[in-house]
Design an enzyme around this catalytic site. Structure first.
Site, mmCIF file in Angstrom:
data_model
loop_
_atom_site.group_PDB
_atom_site.id
_atom_site.type_symbol
_atom_site.label_atom_id
_atom_site.label_comp_id
_atom_site.label_asym_id
_atom_site.label_seq_id
_atom_site.Cartn_x
_atom_site.Cartn_y
_atom_site.Cartn_z
ATOM 1 N N SER A 138 0.834 -1.202 0.000
ATOM 2 C CA SER A 138 0.000 0.000 0.000
ATOM 3 C C SER A 138 0.867 1.249 0.000
ATOM 4 O O SER A 138 1.956 1.263 0.599
ATOM 5 C CB SER A 138 -0.903 0.008 1.243
ATOM 6 O OG SER A 138 -1.525 1.274 1.414
ATOM 7 N N TYR A 140 -2.284 -0.987 9.817
ATOM 8 C CA TYR A 140 -2.386 -1.465 8.440
ATOM 9 C C TYR A 140 -1.102 -1.157 7.670
ATOM 10 O O TYR A 140 -0.499 -2.042 7.041
ATOM 11 C CB TYR A 140 -3.589 -0.799 7.778
ATOM 12 C CG TYR A 140 -3.774 -1.083 6.305
ATOM 13 C CD1 TYR A 140 -4.479 -2.207 5.881
ATOM 14 C CD2 TYR A 140 -3.287 -0.200 5.339
ATOM 15 C CE1 TYR A 140 -4.672 -2.457 4.527
ATOM 16 C CE2 TYR A 140 -3.473 -0.450 3.984
ATOM 17 C CZ TYR A 140 -4.158 -1.570 3.580
ATOM 18 O OH TYR A 140 -4.344 -1.815 2.246
#
Length: 250
Positions: A142, A155
């Site tokens: 990400s 995350y």
């Protein structure tokens, strides 16, 4: 024919990658957890245009189930393609759970850890005996590992760990000519993000304004890159993290 496993292939980027890879002549084993109907829909779409795909259940948080999953993969390989090996693994399954550091619970932390780092680590380990020499592993990370986004700390931390793990995979699996790369999406509209985007159009405007190309991406923008990276055209790309975000926050 190359056979590719794509985890979390029932929707979003995983579903797009499955269809894009199939369009390039690859056989697809896609996994699902809570969305079997979506997985079967993707399989039907691929088979309807002359491709070949199967869907298998997998919960990437259940490490003890991975040996049985490997057996299921071996059976699917034999019955569908007459093969005994896979040529690629895309560790794509994931979810978002965004909260400020001071409000993150241990359960939230552990859930994200299990799906985004522990799961890919041990699933890759479990499937290595089926991986052909010259195979390829893609780990989905990400852009939040590069751009600090409030609420995304756990995350992003685990996705950052997955990027490091990718380089170690490339190093350790190199003697078998197995490549490992990471793909890092920027702001992308998927099933995971579309609800939040629809509820906050001003957030979409903000993200688009932070992207050099002036818009947020779609799942197919990432799916095409996954398929391309798995192809022979990119056979000399290894140990890299490739951001697919239209020039996000540069």
């Amino acid at each position: 024919m190359s056979i590719i496993i794509i985890t979390g292939g029932s929707r979003g980027i995983g579903a797009s990658a499955a269809k894009q890879c199939a369009a390039k002549g690859m056989g697809i084993i896609l996994t699902y957890n809570s969305h079997p109907a979506g997985a079967e829909s993707v399989v039907r779409q691929i088979n309807a245009v002359g491709g070949k795909a199967v869907a298998l259940a997998l919960d990437v948080t259940k490490v003890r189930s991975f040996a049985a999953f490997r057996d299921d993969v071996a059976k699917a390989l034999k019955s569908t393609w007459g093969k005994d090996h896979i040529d690629g693994l895309v560790n794509n399954a994931g979810y978002g759970n965004f909260n400020a550091i001071e409000a993150v619970s241990e359960a939230e932390f552990d859930g994200l850890l299990n799906v985004h780092l522990k799961g890919p680590f041990f699933l890759t380990q479990a499937l290595l005996p089926l991986m052909a020499a010259g195979g390829h592993i893609i780990n989905m990370t990400s852009a939040t590992t590069r751009v600090a986004t409030p609420g995304a700390a756990p995350y992003a931390a685990f996705k950052g760990g997955l990027e490091v793990l990718t380089r170690y995979m490339a190093k350790e699996f190199g003697p078998r000519k197995i490549r490992a790369n990471a793909i890092s999406p920027g702001a992308i509209r998927t099933d995971m993000t579309s609800k939040a985007f629809d509820q906050s159009p001003e957030f979409v405007t903000l993200l688009a304004g932070q992207t050099a190309l002036g818009k947020i991406g779609e799942a197919d923008d990432v799916g095409r890159v996954i398929a391309s990276l798995l192809s022979e055209d990119n056979g000399w790309v290894n140990a890299q993290t490739i951001e697919v975000g239209g020039g996000y926050n540069i």
